[in-house]
Enzyme design. Structure first.
Site: not given
Ligand SMILES: *Cc1c(COP(=O)(O)O)cnc(C)c1O
Length: 474
Positions: A120
């Protein structure tokens, strides 16, 4: 480039307006009115580019209301090796999202080398800088209100700390995050970051945020903004690493690759879909879910049946414990030939708490978009972490492990398969220890994270007290 709403009843907007806006006024999600396509010659030029140049080259196609030089500066400032510094020893931090060969034709795309050790950061760091830029140009300020169960909050706070014109009010469930996650957020001492620990669970935090955002008068008066995963700016930033990964593992554009994406809100893999629509030679996009397998069910049956939070399991890949994928509407819009009337018919059922099933004809089209899927359980995650560690000595986290399992289900020996690494193993070290009996090594800079002074306030589970906090601290 203008942006349109999936529901077809909102004004077309420019990038900067969509960036600060969130949901479209008609309840839909914004998408570019068409996907720019790269020619073979353009792809050849992009092949040798640095991450920063690649990002600029892609962003430029979607952003026409920010001068090129300014955009370039924002990109260079965002994607630096100093910020994305947690690369493995055998990787180069300058690559920002380096790839790692695991074994024959199986690769890891490391997206989690940023300050909070989850993918993220790639999008949030960009948002932090571009928000600050756009707000300054418009002479505006923004109070960002969010809820986190553990990964979004730290990524948002590290990206927004110290930014001019921005305050962050982040709600988290009191006492339920891992000590590492809590320490990541609560140790930030910046005056524009407010951590509010709610006496309740994540859903309570989420409900408070929704209640405040639905109070349009309050939202307007106190300039409340959101950074949740429906934000187009986040999707845009995530398109870049699909190109980077592709160029890393191929030598010419006639080669196709597959990507596997651990999926929750469908944001990350939606960016993969857009990359493919832009002409990146992707064969399959593999959706990986955990026990919360609403999307796996959809891609196997055409039936989309979101579940309530009570029906959502708590798993060892907690960031994927989602049963209603907020970005899914974007993909279905494309699948339905961008027909807003049909999209609205489908989503009426979802908004009424029901489900929809695709027609036979539309279900067949899923293939044209390259999507396949798989789900995994706790034992699969443990097996994937263990076997990768034993075979090649690489430690992965539980979310990436969901990806490895799905990749194994769908990999074709002739195609490179790239699995997206969505978090570093130290973030989920207990589960990793369970799998291999070894704790992943922490970088020196994070050794004493849990011992740092923490700044947070504990609040009752109440909308009014959060509103009051915003009014007092804005
Ligand atoms: C947010 C997150 C996801 C999921 O990603 P999306 O974009 O919501 O599909 C998967 N793995 C981790 C470690 C995350 O923080």
């Amino acid at each position: 480039m203008k942006y349109i709403s999936t529901r077809g009843c909102s004004p077309k907007l420019a990038f900067s307006e969509v960036l600060l806006g969130g949901l479209a006024p008609d309840g839909g999600l914004y998408l570019p009115e068409h996907y720019p396509k790269f020619t073979n010659d353009e792809l050849n030029k992009m092949r040798g580019m640095t991450y920063q140049d690649l990002a600029f080259c892609i962003f430029e196609k979607f952003i026409d209301d920010i001068p090129s030089n300014d955009l370039k500066e924002i990109v260079n400032k965002t994607y630096s090796a100093d910020i994305f510094s947690f690369a493995r020893e055998e990787q180069k931090a300058e690559d920002i999202t380096p790839t790692l060969k695991l074994k024959n034709n199986l690769f890891l795309l490391s997206l989690s080398n940023g300050p909070t050790l989850a993918f993220k950061d790639i999008a949030m760091q960009f948002l932090g800088n571009i928000f600050e830029y756009v707000l300054e140009k418009k002479g505006k300020t923004l109070n960002i209100l969010g809820a986190t169960s553990g990964d979004t909050g730290p990524a948002a706070e590290y990206a927004m700390k110290g930014k001019k014109g921005i305050k962050v009010f982040m709600l988290s469930p009191h006492g339920t995050m891992s000590p590492f996650q809590a320490a990541q957020m609560y140790s930030l001492q910046d005056s524009n970051i407010l951590n509010i620990a709610i006496k309740g669970v994540f859903d309570d935090c989420q409900d408070i945020v929704k209640a405040v955002l639905n109070d349009l008068e309050f939202k307007d008066l106190y300039k409340i903004g959101a950074v949740n995963s429906i934000n187009w700016g986040r999707i845009l930033a995530q398109i870049v690493y699909y190109f980077k990964g592709y160029f890393d593992v191929t030598s010419k554009n006639s080669e196709k690759v597959d990507f596997t994406v651990p999926t929750g809100n469908f944001g990350n893999i939606c960016a993969g879909h857009v990359a493919r629509m832009m002409g990146l030679p992707i064969n399959h996009l593999v959706v990986a879910t955990n026990e919360n397998d609403v999307l796996d069910e959809f891609f196997n049956t055409g039936n989309y049946s979101p579940r309530s939070s009570k029906e959502t399991f708590q798993t060892s890949s907690p960031s994927m414990d989602i049963s209603k994928a907020s970005n899914f509407e974007r993909f279905i819009f494309d699948l339905l030939g961008r027909n807003s009337t049909s999209l609205k018919e489908h989503w009426k059922k979802i908004d009424d708490g029901k489900s929809f099933k695709l027609s036979e004809e539309n279900f067949k089209k899923i293939k044209d978009y390259g999507f396949v899927s798989s789900s995994s359980k706790h034992t699969n995650r443990m097996d994937s972490i263990r076997s990768l560690y034993n075979e090649v000595g690489v430690i992965i986290d539980t979310h990436t492990a969901d990806g490895i399992k799905a990749a194994m289900d769908h990999s074709a020996p002739s195609n490179p398969m790239i699995v997206l690494e969505t978090a570093l193993p130290i973030k989920f070290e207990k589960s990793v220890f369970e799998a291999i009996g070894v704790y992943p090594k922490r970088p020196d800079s994070l050794k004493d994270l849990e011992l740092l002074d923490q700044k947070f306030e504990v609040f009752e589970n109440s909308v009014e007290s959060v509103k009051k906090c915003i009014i007092d601290n804005r």
